[in-house]
Structures are given as structure tokens and as C-alpha cells.
Design a protein around this motif. Structure first.
Motif, mmCIF file in Angstrom:
data_model
loop_
_atom_site.group_PDB
_atom_site.id
_atom_site.type_symbol
_atom_site.label_atom_id
_atom_site.label_comp_id
_atom_site.label_asym_id
_atom_site.label_seq_id
_atom_site.Cartn_x
_atom_site.Cartn_y
_atom_site.Cartn_z
ATOM 1 N N PRO A 84 0.819 -1.219 0.000
ATOM 2 C CA PRO A 84 0.000 0.000 0.000
ATOM 3 C C PRO A 84 0.852 1.268 0.000
ATOM 4 O O PRO A 84 0.551 2.231 -0.707
ATOM 5 C CB PRO A 84 -0.825 -0.114 1.288
ATOM 6 N N PHE A 85 1.921 1.259 0.800
ATOM 7 C CA PHE A 85 2.828 2.403 0.852
ATOM 8 C C PHE A 85 3.478 2.630 -0.511
ATOM 9 O O PHE A 85 3.556 3.769 -1.006
ATOM 10 C CB PHE A 85 3.899 2.168 1.918
ATOM 11 N N GLU A 86 3.955 1.567 -1.119
ATOM 12 C CA GLU A 86 4.625 1.687 -2.411
ATOM 13 C C GLU A 86 3.676 2.223 -3.482
ATOM 14 O O GLU A 86 4.056 3.079 -4.293
ATOM 15 C CB GLU A 86 5.188 0.331 -2.840
ATOM 16 N N GLN A 87 2.427 1.739 -3.477
ATOM 17 C CA GLN A 87 1.482 2.174 -4.498
ATOM 18 C C GLN A 87 0.989 3.593 -4.243
ATOM 19 O O GLN A 87 0.729 4.343 -5.181
ATOM 20 C CB GLN A 87 0.314 1.192 -4.577
ATOM 21 N N CYS A 88 0.896 3.968 -2.971
ATOM 22 C CA CYS A 88 0.480 5.339 -2.652
ATOM 23 C C CYS A 88 1.558 6.363 -3.034
ATOM 24 O O CYS A 88 1.252 7.448 -3.518
ATOM 25 C CB CYS A 88 0.203 5.475 -1.155
ATOM 26 N N THR A 89 2.803 6.023 -2.771
ATOM 27 C CA THR A 89 3.871 7.016 -2.864
ATOM 28 C C THR A 89 4.740 6.902 -4.114
ATOM 29 O O THR A 89 5.435 7.859 -4.468
ATOM 30 C CB THR A 89 4.816 6.888 -1.645
#
Length: 456
Positions: A84-89
Motif C-alpha cells: 500500500p505504501f509503495e502504491q500510494c507514494t
């Protein structure tokens, strides 16, 4: 929990026992289903608000390197929880797991080649890393999260010389006693809520002709560490957290009254022929039994109680029902009274060696209740002391029990003591003298030998 750490012990116990399989839906990020490491595809079950990362600026195309002792198979749910962090940022998290982490991280830091982030399993090692001058203080955003989601005890372990460096990551609870719910129901035994009741239960079981306790301290070069956990638990219960802290830091001696009382209290159980070693032999058989095998005697019906950490669940056969109504479960090792809740355990801390915006954003993410709940859904055999972790998101009853213990407002958490002592004690004299003690050496000789070994 070391050369040894609570986490290292967990890695030994958990190998091959973790499940992976949560795919994340990122409704705020436009993500969809992800294949897990086994090749199956799960229905999306979680969402994350990407707006929380805008405070760190545009991070697209950046990379954060993570170095840790969390290796296969435990690394799969870790990596899954970062998606989720990778896809958000737009940040890529470059993960490196290494069984030699605890020695290599110091080598890398001192050589000026540290990772961006390291997961440190011991407060003592954390202090050593800060003393290299290469670590950076935690960002204000992380400190705010830790103040909100974790107890002061946990923040203190991530603080060195009055400066806050590292937020907690995972945790484990050591203050547990494993038992058979069916046996308790059949024989009318009740779960004790005080140390006196634990002794009464032990006597009641012994009166039937059965040995109530089983134990094993064999662990290769680390043989003896299960005794140190027993002693630490009783030091914490009989003398309290403040005395425990002074004992760990050697402000009170290892052969002092408090320490001696803890060893004697443990001896009332582990050196008592009426109590041990159910299904395995006499007291001396404890030294020759591996810690992995000892508690299995509960399933055989040859012992009723086994004190061991939450990660011990991984040692029971795969088809064992571990639950409050199952073949095996655990209860909290009680304090002196029903209101005090001393908790012995371990965990990891997120220490950074860089202060770039993408690194700060990743640290922030790991310190949130959002990540704790994502990680809980991603794996079994994992828990956090994060107060925002929803117990229902944990996937097995022991994780749920551990979370409830950690989140109890009365909980007084203390880190595994031998992990914080000098290596000459914590991963040498304490283990070796504990083994000699189980094998027949008296308490006075044991505590005097450890005190003598303490570095001057």
C-alpha cells in the motif's frame, strides 16, 4: 530474545510456520488484487488513505533500503504489508533479510555503509548503533505516532541518551503458560490469576500423581536461555519493574537479595521433583530436552503446564487446534496479585540512518495503526504493541491473546533482560550458569558466578 534476541528465538521457533496471503485493495490509490507468494489470489480486504503521505512531498521513483534479520518465510508478509505504501507514494522498498543481521549491521554502520532503515531486535544493539554516530533521530511525525499508539515503556526502549530514535515494530509476549483447555475442563482446573494460585494449581495437579510442569532448555550454543526467561519473569513479578531495570543495568548485583529470590522462586518449580519433568524424566532431564520439544508433552497428557513465549505456538503439529476451546492454549503468567500486569517480552525497532523524505515517510507508515492492522491481516504469528491494532484483525487466538495482554492499560512491559545485558552475561554466563543450576549447582554459587563474570 544475543548474539540472541527475542526475535532470533522467534525466528528459530517460527520457521516454516507462518501463513501468508493477504492482498490489499488500495481504493485511495487505485490498486487492485495482488498475487501472494504461493501464487494464489485473494479478494481485496483493506484500504489505505494515501493523503497521509502528502506531507512528505513527491516521492515517486525513490527507493528505501531495509535491512533486517527477518528472513524467509517471515519476510513474505513483511514485504506484502509494504505494497500500500509503495502504491500510494511511488517509492520502492528494497528489502534485505540476513540471518547474520545482528553482527553485520554494526559492521555496516561503522564502515559508513548502513541501510536507510534497519529493524533492530535489541535495545542494547540499538544503543550501539546510535553510538556509531550514523543513526538519525526519528522524525517528529514518527514521535507523534509513537506517543499516540504506544506506551511510554515502548518509547523508552527506542530512546538513547534522551533522544528518540526508533519506533517499535513487532512484539512478542514471553509471560505465557501453555495448557490443555480440555484437560482443565475435564479435571476442574481453573486458570490462575495470581502467583499463589499458580502454586496451588501446581500442587493440585501434583497431588494426582502427575507432574504438572514440563520444560526444556536445550538450544545448541544458546542452551540455557529458557531459564533466563523464567528468572526475568519472576524478577519482574517479585521485585517490580524499577528493581528489574536496576538489575538489568547492574545497579543492583546479580547475587543480591532480589535476584536470589527470583532464582529461588523459579527453583520452586523447575528444581522440584514433584513438579517436573512431566513425560521426560527428572529435574536434570530439563537440560537435555530442547525447548522446542518440551511443551509437546501437554498433547501427550504427561504434563499440564509449560512456560514459554507466544512464538512457541509454531512448535505444535500443524493440525493442532490452538484456541481457548482447542487442544492447546495459553494463559498469562500471573503477577503477585490480580491487578498487577508485569509483561516480559521482546520486539524490533525501526532505526533510520538517513533522513530523506522517502525514508521519513516509510518510518511514519510503519509507526501507524494503519500498518499494524495491514500487517496483522497479512500473517499469523505476529503481533504489535500498537494500541490501534484491532484484535479481530489478528488471524490466530494466541496473537489475539498477546495483543490483549500488551494493550492492557495495567500492563508494565519490560524487554527481555538478557538481551540488554553485556554479551559476557546475557549470551554467555547467564545461559551457562543457568544450565549448571538446572544440572544441580546451588543458587548461591550460580548467582555469585554470574556476578563475578559481569564486566568491570
Amino acid at each position: 530474545m544475543f548474539g540472541h534476541s527475542g526475535s532470533s528465538r522467534s525466528r528459530v521457533a517460527l520457521a516454516g510456520a507462518l501463513s501468508v496471503g493477504l492482498a490489499f485493495s488500495l481504493t485511495a490509490c487505485g490498486g487492485d488484487k495482488k498475487d501472494d507468494s504461493s501464487g494464489s489470489t485473494d479478494t481485496a480486504t483493506s484500504s489505505i488513505d494515501c493523503a497521509q503521505f502528502s506531507q512528505f512531498g513527491d516521492l515517486k521513483g525513490k527507493t528505501v533500503s531495509v535491512y533486517t534479520g527477518i528472513v524467509t518465510p517471515e519476510d513474505a508478509p513483511q514485504k506484502k504489508s509494504y505494497e500500500p505504501f509503495e502504491q500510494c507514494t511511488g517509492v520502492t522498498v528494497k528489502y534485505e533479510g540476513d540471518k547474520s543481521f545482528e553482527t553485520q549491521i554494526l559492521v555496516r554502520a561503522r564502515a559508513g555503509n548502513p541501510p536507510d532503515v534497519a529493524y533492530v531486535p535489541q535495545p542494547g544493539l540499538l544503543k550501539q548503533l546510535v553510538e556509531t554516530g550514523k543513526a538519525v533521530e526519528a522524525p517528529a511525525e514518527v514521535a507523534t505516532n509513537v506517543d499516540k499508539w504506544f506506551g511510554k515503556d515502548w518509547k523508552a526502549y527506542g530512546t538513547v541518551a534522551g533522544k528518540f530514535y526508533a519506533a517499535p515494530l513487532g512484539a512478542n509476549v514471553k509471560s505465557l503458560v501453555w495448557y490443555s483447555p480440555k484437560e482443565f475442563a475435564d479435571k476442574g482446573y481453573t486458570v490462575p490469576t495470581t502467583l499463589d494460585q499458580l502454586k496451588e494449581l501446581s500442587d493440585k495437579i501434583a497431588a494426582t500423581g502427575s507432574k504438572p510442569w514440563c520444560a526444556g532448555i536445550g538450544s545448541g550454543d544458546a542452551t540455557g536461555w529458557p531459564v533466563t526467561d523464567w528468572v526475568e519473569d519472576f524478577m519482574l513479578r517479585l521485585s517490580g519493574p524499577e528493581a528489574y531495570d536496576k538489575w538489568v543495568s547492574h545497579e543492583i548485583p546479580f547475587n543480591g537479595a532480589e535476584s536470589t529470590a527470583a532464582w529461588n522462586a523459579v527453583g520452586d518449580y523447575l528444581k522440584n521433583d514433584k513438579y517436573v519433568n512431566g513425560g521426560l524424566g527428572d529435574v536434570k532431564s530439563i537440560a537435555g530436552t530442547t525447548f522446542q520439544d518440551a511443551g509437546l508433552q501437554i498433547l501427550e497428557g504427561t504434563c499440564s503446564l509449560h512456560r514459554q513465549a507466544s512464538f512457541y505456538a509454531a512448535n505444535f503439529p500443524a493440525n493442532t487446534k490452538i484456541a481457548e476451546d482447542g487442544e492447546i492454549y495459553a494463559f498469562y503468567l500471573p503477577g503477585k496479585d490480580a491487578t498487577s500486569k508485569p509483561v516480559l517480552g521482546g520486539g524490533e525497532f525501526v532505526l533510520a540512518f538517513a533522513d530523506r523524505p522517502e525514508v521519513k515517510a516509510f518510518q511514519y507508515f510503519l509507526s501507524t495503526d494503519t500498518w499494524a492492522n495491514l500487517k496483522a491481516k497479512a500473517s499469523s504469528g505476529w503481533v504489535s504493541a500498537n494500541k490501534g491494532l484491532k484484535v479481530e484483525n489478528l488471524t490466530n487466538p494466541i496473537d489475539q491473546l498477546s495483543a490483549k495482554i500488551l494493550q492492557d492499560p495495567s500492563a508494565q512491559f519490560r524487554f527481555d533482560g538478557s538481551d540488554m545485558m553485556p554479551a559476557a552475561i546475557g549470551s554467555n554466563a547467564f545461559w551457562k550458569q543457568a544450565t549448571a543450576w538446572i544440572s544441580g549447582q546451588d543458587t548461591t554459587t550460580t548467582v555469585n558466578n554470574i556476578e563475578t563474570a559481569w564486566p568491570k
